[in-house]
Design an enzyme around this catalytic site. Structure first.
Site, PDB file in Angstrom:
ATOM      1  N   ASP A   9       0.875  -1.149   0.000  1.00 57.78           N
ATOM      2  CA  ASP A   9       0.000   0.000   0.000  1.00 57.78           C
ATOM      3  C   ASP A   9       0.926   1.216   0.000  1.00 57.78           C
ATOM      4  OD1 ASP A   9      -2.302   1.680   0.441  1.00 57.78           O
ATOM      5  OD2 ASP A   9      -1.731   1.763   2.545  1.00 57.78           O
ATOM      6  N   ASP A  11      -0.081   5.126   1.017  1.00 61.76           N
ATOM      7  CA  ASP A  11      -0.312   6.081   2.102  1.00 61.76           C
ATOM      8  C   ASP A  11      -0.262   5.398   3.462  1.00 61.76           C
ATOM      9  OD1 ASP A  11      -0.696   8.289   0.396  1.00 61.76           O
ATOM     10  OD2 ASP A  11      -2.765   7.704   0.037  1.00 61.76           O
ATOM     11  N   ASP A  20      -3.046  12.412  -0.265  1.00 63.50           N
ATOM     12  CA  ASP A  20      -4.178  13.265  -0.634  1.00 63.50           C
ATOM     13  C   ASP A  20      -4.343  14.403   0.369  1.00 63.50           C
ATOM     14  OD1 ASP A  20      -4.779  11.674  -2.839  1.00 63.50           O
ATOM     15  OD2 ASP A  20      -6.218  10.434  -1.756  1.00 63.50           O
ATOM     16  N   ASP A  95      -5.036   3.356  -3.246  1.00 62.65           N
ATOM     17  CA  ASP A  95      -6.207   4.147  -3.603  1.00 62.65           C
ATOM     18  C   ASP A  95      -5.860   5.632  -3.690  1.00 62.65           C
ATOM     19  OD1 ASP A  95      -8.791   4.642  -4.300  1.00 62.65           O
ATOM     20  OD2 ASP A  95      -9.650   4.395  -2.300  1.00 62.65           O
ATOM     21  N   ASP A 176      -2.012  -0.783   5.846  1.00 63.78           N
ATOM     22  CA  ASP A 176      -2.423  -0.203   7.118  1.00 63.78           C
ATOM     23  C   ASP A 176      -3.925   0.002   7.224  1.00 63.78           C
ATOM     24  OD1 ASP A 176      -3.182   2.986   6.765  1.00 63.78           O
ATOM     25  OD2 ASP A 176      -1.934   2.196   5.180  1.00 63.78           O
TER      26      ASP A 176
END
Length: 271
Positions: A9, A11, A20, A95, A176
């Site tokens: 992942d 972030d 973001d 994402d 996470d």
């Protein structure tokens, strides 16, 4: 030698913050962001925030410069470079969006370590506004109730596993968030999931440990992530593999087949 696929992942896993939120905060649009957050999905919200930043005169170059200020733990950098040097296949499933991820990885000289980045696409339109699109076709449901409508990470992991299983490769998934739970459920025996302690994935995995077929490891910071990976990777490879290597990620070609580089993607409007 057995192969190892590392899926990160982004972030709060590779970086400590949310990219973001970092951009929104650094460029002064936090108030509207907080107002709109309860009213729309995250992916749609971020596209809307790029419209707001553009209306304030912020350019894609301003966004890129802002992203270059994101701190990356030296242990994370070392872990990525060492895993790459050991021959692991490194991929990202996130994402966030392609511009944010590529900018940060490139700034820290890590982009070439990754063979694939799976994330929401983006482009700069004819007006100079950054547009962020959903990874998943908005007209086609991915059919997963655990994931947001724009992306099911579990389906991406299933595709990666289907491509790598014939080579006998084992997969390590690092994450996470809540969105990392679905892909953790898709892992099988022999795989490993590294969940960041105190974060939603760790809580979900802890509460539903019997549903997880992969071996579970917890980590709290970059130092622990590096230590676990450098202990785990050699055990999944041949007994003669070196236990630790640290070097730069450099090779003659960059097989980023699933995405374009920033320099190619930014100036060209999406068709």
């Amino acid at each position: 030698m057995a192969g190892v696929v590392l899926v990160f992942d982004f972030d709060k896993t590779i970086i400590d913050c949310d990219s973001d939120e970092w951009v929104v905060d650094e460029l002064g649009a936090s108030e509207l962001f907080q107002q709109l957050m309860p009213t729309m999905s995250w992916n749609t919200l971020m596209d809307r925030m790029m419209k707001e930043l553009h209306s304030q005169g912020k350019t894609s170059e301003d966004i890129v410069e802002c992203l270059r200020r994101v701190h990356l733990d030296t242990h994370i950098i070392s872990a990525i470079k060492s895993a790459y040097a050991l021959g692991c296949d490194l991929r990202v499933v996130s994402d966030a969006n392609l511009l944010f991820i590529e900018t940060i990885l490139k700034h820290h000289e890590l982009l070439e370590c990754f063979s694939e980045i799976n994330t929401n696409p983006c482009y700069v339109d004819e007006d100079g506004r950054l547009r962020i699109l959903p990874y998943n076709d908005p007209n086609t449901s991915h059919g997963c109730s655990l994931c947001p409508p724009n992306m099911c990470k579990g389906r991406i992991i299933e595709r990666i596993k289907a491509l790598t299983s014939t080579k006998g490769e084992q997969l390590i998934y690092l994450g996470d968030g809540k969105g990392d739970y679905c892909p953790s459920l898709r892992l099988t025996e022999g795989d490993h999931v590294m969940a960041r302690k105190g974060y939603p994935l760790w809580e979900l995995v802890s509460e539903n440990a019997k549903l997880i077929k992969a071996e579970i490891h917890e980590w709290s910071n970059g130092e622990e992530l590096e230590r676990i990976l450098m202990q785990l990777i050699p055990t999944l490879m041949s007994p003669t593999a070196p236990s630790f290597i640290s070097m730069d990620c450099k090779h003659e070609t960059m097989p980023m087949a699933s995405h374009e580089s920033i320099s190619q993607a930014l100036p060209v409007p999406h068709s």
